[in-house]
Design an enzyme around this catalytic site. Structure first.
Site, PDB file in Angstrom:
ATOM      1  CB  THR A 126      -0.504   0.217   1.415  1.00 28.53           C
ATOM      2  OG1 THR A 126      -1.274  -1.481   1.383  1.00 28.53           O
ATOM      3  CG2 THR A 126      -1.976   1.003   1.599  1.00 28.53           C
ATOM      4  CD  GLN A 242      -1.785 -19.760   4.530  1.00 26.80           C
ATOM      5  OE1 GLN A 242      -1.662 -20.800   3.721  1.00 26.80           O
ATOM      6  NE2 GLN A 242      -0.576 -18.791   4.761  1.00 26.80           N
ATOM      7  CD  GLU A 243      -2.884 -10.828   3.887  1.00 24.44           C
ATOM      8  OE1 GLU A 243      -1.775 -10.119   2.481  1.00 24.44           O
ATOM      9  OE2 GLU A 243      -2.969  -9.154   4.386  1.00 24.44           O
ATOM     10  N   GLY A 340     -24.453  -2.509  27.167  1.00 23.71           N
ATOM     11  CA  GLY A 340     -25.238  -1.173  26.987  1.00 23.71           C
ATOM     12  C   GLY A 340     -24.181  -0.187  27.703  1.00 23.71           C
TER      13      GLY A 340
HETATM   14  C1  FAD Z   1      -4.461  -1.674  10.428  1.00 26.63           C
HETATM   15  C2  FAD Z   1      -4.454  -1.595   8.756  1.00 26.63           C
HETATM   16  C3  FAD Z   1      -2.820  -3.033   8.626  1.00 26.63           C
HETATM   17  C4  FAD Z   1      -2.135  -2.994   7.125  1.00 26.63           C
HETATM   18  N1  FAD Z   1      -1.336  -3.500   7.121  1.00 26.63           N
HETATM   19  C5  FAD Z   1      -1.400  -3.476   5.271  1.00 26.63           C
HETATM   20  C6  FAD Z   1       0.187  -4.005   5.203  1.00 26.63           C
HETATM   21  O1  FAD Z   1       0.988  -4.610   5.700  1.00 26.63           O
HETATM   22  N2  FAD Z   1       0.138  -4.372   4.265  1.00 26.63           N
HETATM   23  C7  FAD Z   1       0.451  -3.266   2.991  1.00 26.63           C
HETATM   24  O2  FAD Z   1       1.211  -2.941   1.891  1.00 26.63           O
HETATM   25  N3  FAD Z   1      -0.777  -2.510   3.187  1.00 26.63           N
HETATM   26  C8  FAD Z   1      -1.603  -2.649   4.905  1.00 26.63           C
HETATM   27  N4  FAD Z   1      -3.018  -2.091   4.953  1.00 26.63           N
HETATM   28  C9  FAD Z   1      -3.454  -1.576   3.381  1.00 26.63           C
HETATM   29  C10 FAD Z   1      -4.081  -1.803   3.116  1.00 26.63           C
HETATM   30  O3  FAD Z   1      -3.766  -3.235   2.567  1.00 26.63           O
HETATM   31  C11 FAD Z   1      -5.567  -1.320   2.345  1.00 26.63           C
HETATM   32  O4  FAD Z   1      -5.926  -0.818   3.083  1.00 26.63           O
HETATM   33  C12 FAD Z   1      -6.384  -1.438   1.167  1.00 26.63           C
HETATM   34  O5  FAD Z   1      -5.937  -2.945   0.065  1.00 26.63           O
HETATM   35  C13 FAD Z   1      -7.471  -0.884   0.926  1.00 26.63           C
HETATM   36  O6  FAD Z   1      -6.815  -0.034   0.806  1.00 26.63           O
HETATM   37  P1  FAD Z   1      -7.444   1.743   0.494  1.00 26.63           P
HETATM   38  O7  FAD Z   1      -7.271   1.860   2.544  1.00 26.63           O
HETATM   39  O8  FAD Z   1      -6.781   2.568  -0.166  1.00 26.63           O
HETATM   40  O9  FAD Z   1      -9.035   1.816   0.312  1.00 26.63           O
HETATM   41  P2  FAD Z   1      -9.136   2.368  -1.330  1.00 26.63           P
HETATM   42  O10 FAD Z   1      -8.935   0.975  -2.335  1.00 26.63           O
HETATM   43  O11 FAD Z   1      -9.022   4.083  -1.722  1.00 26.63           O
HETATM   44  O12 FAD Z   1     -11.211   1.470  -1.314  1.00 26.63           O
HETATM   45  C14 FAD Z   1     -11.363   3.129  -0.717  1.00 26.63           C
HETATM   46  C15 FAD Z   1     -13.445   2.460  -1.411  1.00 26.63           C
HETATM   47  O13 FAD Z   1     -13.118   1.966  -2.394  1.00 26.63           O
HETATM   48  C16 FAD Z   1     -13.355   1.269  -2.244  1.00 26.63           C
HETATM   49  N5  FAD Z   1     -13.382   0.728  -4.317  1.00 26.63           N
HETATM   50  C17 FAD Z   1     -11.752   0.958  -3.966  1.00 26.63           C
HETATM   51  N6  FAD Z   1     -11.893   0.364  -5.441  1.00 26.63           N
HETATM   52  C18 FAD Z   1     -13.062  -0.785  -6.182  1.00 26.63           C
HETATM   53  C19 FAD Z   1     -13.593  -1.268  -6.450  1.00 26.63           C
HETATM   54  N7  FAD Z   1     -12.804  -1.584  -7.983  1.00 26.63           N
HETATM   55  N8  FAD Z   1     -14.962  -1.772  -6.861  1.00 26.63           N
HETATM   56  C20 FAD Z   1     -15.868  -0.913  -5.803  1.00 26.63           C
HETATM   57  N9  FAD Z   1     -15.526  -0.935  -4.867  1.00 26.63           N
HETATM   58  C21 FAD Z   1     -13.925  -0.318  -5.014  1.00 26.63           C
HETATM   59  C22 FAD Z   1     -13.063   0.295  -1.438  1.00 26.63           C
HETATM   60  O14 FAD Z   1     -13.295  -0.843  -0.830  1.00 26.63           O
HETATM   61  C23 FAD Z   1     -13.084   0.940  -0.222  1.00 26.63           C
HETATM   62  O15 FAD Z   1     -14.680   1.163  -0.022  1.00 26.63           O
HETATM   63  C24 FAD Z   1      -3.492  -2.040   6.393  1.00 26.63           C
HETATM   64  C25 FAD Z   1      -4.434  -1.313   6.354  1.00 26.63           C
HETATM   65  C26 FAD Z   1      -4.633  -0.751   7.328  1.00 26.63           C
HETATM   66  C27 FAD Z   1      -5.705  -0.287   7.701  1.00 26.63           C
END
Ligand code: FAD
Length: 380
Positions: A126, A242-243, A340
């Site tokens: 990400t 698996q994740e 509650g």
């Molecule tokens: C606590 C935590 C730990 C994490 N750990 C890691 C990690 O170790 N390594 C890593 O690389 N990442 C990590 N992440 C990132 C995580 O994988 C991303 O948050 C996730 O992939 C979603 O991406 P985004 O948050 O940018 O949302 P976005 O992709 O910006 O999406 C925003 C909204 O749009 C929707 N959306 C996006 N594309 C589509 C589509 N094509 N069709 C329909 N709806 C869509 C999504 O469902 C969501 O509701 C972590 C995140 C958190 C919060």
């Protein structure tokens, strides 16, 4: 009801792990949550006690155990009521990249440390402007003078503070097709040009060290490529299965803990001078949640077996990830409602799980992305 085919060895492992967590983890989690950090030492303790990377074969110093041991670790970690020590991320998500795609020399170099807890791992996909759409990532990896030079930022990286090794997804800027441009690289902590940013203050999972990672002309040897050049996209998609399965198992385990605690609470809490469980509204709410968890568990058990037999269960895994994480959030909300006003206090043990389980619908691929995968399998 059928459960997973646990043997005496599985059960003995579970009981040993439960004992370990009871003495080494549970007494400290309140403090870790306040610190927004787990101590580095707990990784070593887990590793030396034999609870990390249980599936790594004996030739690399592992135990070579089946996936049921990973399920057990996940379930038992859920009972500790904290999400800081993300053992499953290290053992069953990141390390399998090295195991599946690493050269012999890479496996021999890193796996023993991953097993004993000297090496903590993270996976970095990400970016500030790239989440679900991995193809839009902009971190670059250019081959210059026999080295790979990395530039870019990653964000929300779990284990981002403690990690000694990162599996990094980055793009060759010379390759046009985004799906063929991504490769995976091993980047060691301490490499010049690789910096860890501040911890991200989160709504939940407060003791988990989630951080930004910065790569600024970070030079790594060409040999740190993991697997085939340009195969990163396919590698990520394969390993995300698996994740997602583990996230679904964790969600149901957390929901199980919340429900069990709430049932006990409702047995003893009085409403109109009677235990809450005498009220039909309360009973029906508890019954509905118990039913949903049983349905979810049965589906997951089936899926675990199929996963262990290497069946292609991509669509079903997406179904489990989205359905179980949504159900776990529903259970969290309903349990809190039943308790509650007391559920507004940090003293209420299910509050932390309510916060921590919220992110399950978002990470490991959002539930909307899961539905897109399922729709594709249905040829919609
Ligand atoms: C606590 C935590 C730990 C994490 N750990 C890691 C990690 O170790 N390594 C890593 O690389 N990442 C990590 N992440 C990132 C995580 O994988 C991303 O948050 C996730 O992939 C979603 O991406 P985004 O948050 O940018 O949302 P976005 O992709 O910006 O999406 C925003 C909204 O749009 C929707 N959306 C996006 N594309 C589509 C589509 N094509 N069709 C329909 N709806 C869509 C999504 O469902 C969501 O509701 C972590 C995140 C958190 C919060």
């Amino acid at each position: 009801m059928k459960t997973l085919p646990y043997t005496e060895s599985h059960l003995a492992f579970r009981s040993r792990l439960r004992q370990f967590l009871k003495s080494e983890v549970t007494p400290h989690v309140d403090q870790w949550e306040k610190d927004h950090m787990i101590p580095r030492e707990i990784w070593r303790k887990m590793g030396r006690a034999g609870f990390l990377c249980t599936s790594v074969p004996e030739e690399y110093g592992g135990l070579g155990l089946d996936f049921l041991y990973s399920v057990i670790v996940n379930q038992e970690m859920a009972r500790t009521n904290h999400a800081g020590l993300m053992a499953y991320l290290h053992s069953d998500i990141v390390v399998p990249y090295i195991l599946s795609y690493g050269l012999e020399v890479q496996k021999k170099k890193y796996l023993p440390g991953c097993i004993n807890g000297d090496i903590v791992t993270a996976v970095a996909m990400t970016e500030p402007d790239s989440g679900s759409d991995l193809a839009s990532m902009s971190t670059s990896a250019e081959e210059i003078d026999g080295q790979v030079v990395i530039n870019g930022n990653k964000t929300f990286i779990s284990n981002g503070f403690h990690c000694d090794l990162v599996i990094l997804a980055a793009k060759d800027p010379l390759v046009k097709s985004p799906h063929k441009a991504v490769s995976l690289y091993i980047v060691e902590d301490g490499t010049p040009g690789f910096k860890k940013g501040n911890l991200i203050e989160k709504m939940g999972m407060r003791s988990q060290d989630t951080a930004e990672l910065f790569f600024n002309d970070c030079r790594i040897p060409k040999d740190n490529l993991l697997g085939q050049k340009g195969a990163g996209f396919v590698q990520l998609m394969k390993k995300l299965q698996q994740e997602r399965l583990l996230v679904a198992i964790l969600a149901v385990s957390m929901a199980r803990n919340m429900l069990d605690w709430t049932v006990e609470y409702c047995r003893h809490a009085l409403q109109n001078q009677e235990p809450m469980t005498k009220s039909q509204a309360t009973r029906f709410a508890l019954v509905e949640m118990e039913t949903e968890l049983k349905v979810g568990t049965a589906f997951l058990n089936d899926l675990v077996m199929a996963h262990m037999e290497n069946e292609d269960v991509t669509a079903e895994t997406s179904m489990a990830k989205y359905w179980c994480s949504e159900k776990a959030n529903e259970v969290a909300n309903r349990c809190l409602e039943l308790v509650g006003r007391k559920s507004a206090s940090e003293d209420c043990p299910i509050v932390r799980m309510w916060r921590d389980v919220r992110i399950h619908t978002i990470f490991a691929g959002t539930n909307e992305i899961m539905k897109n995968i399922i729709a594709k399998s249905m040829k919609l």
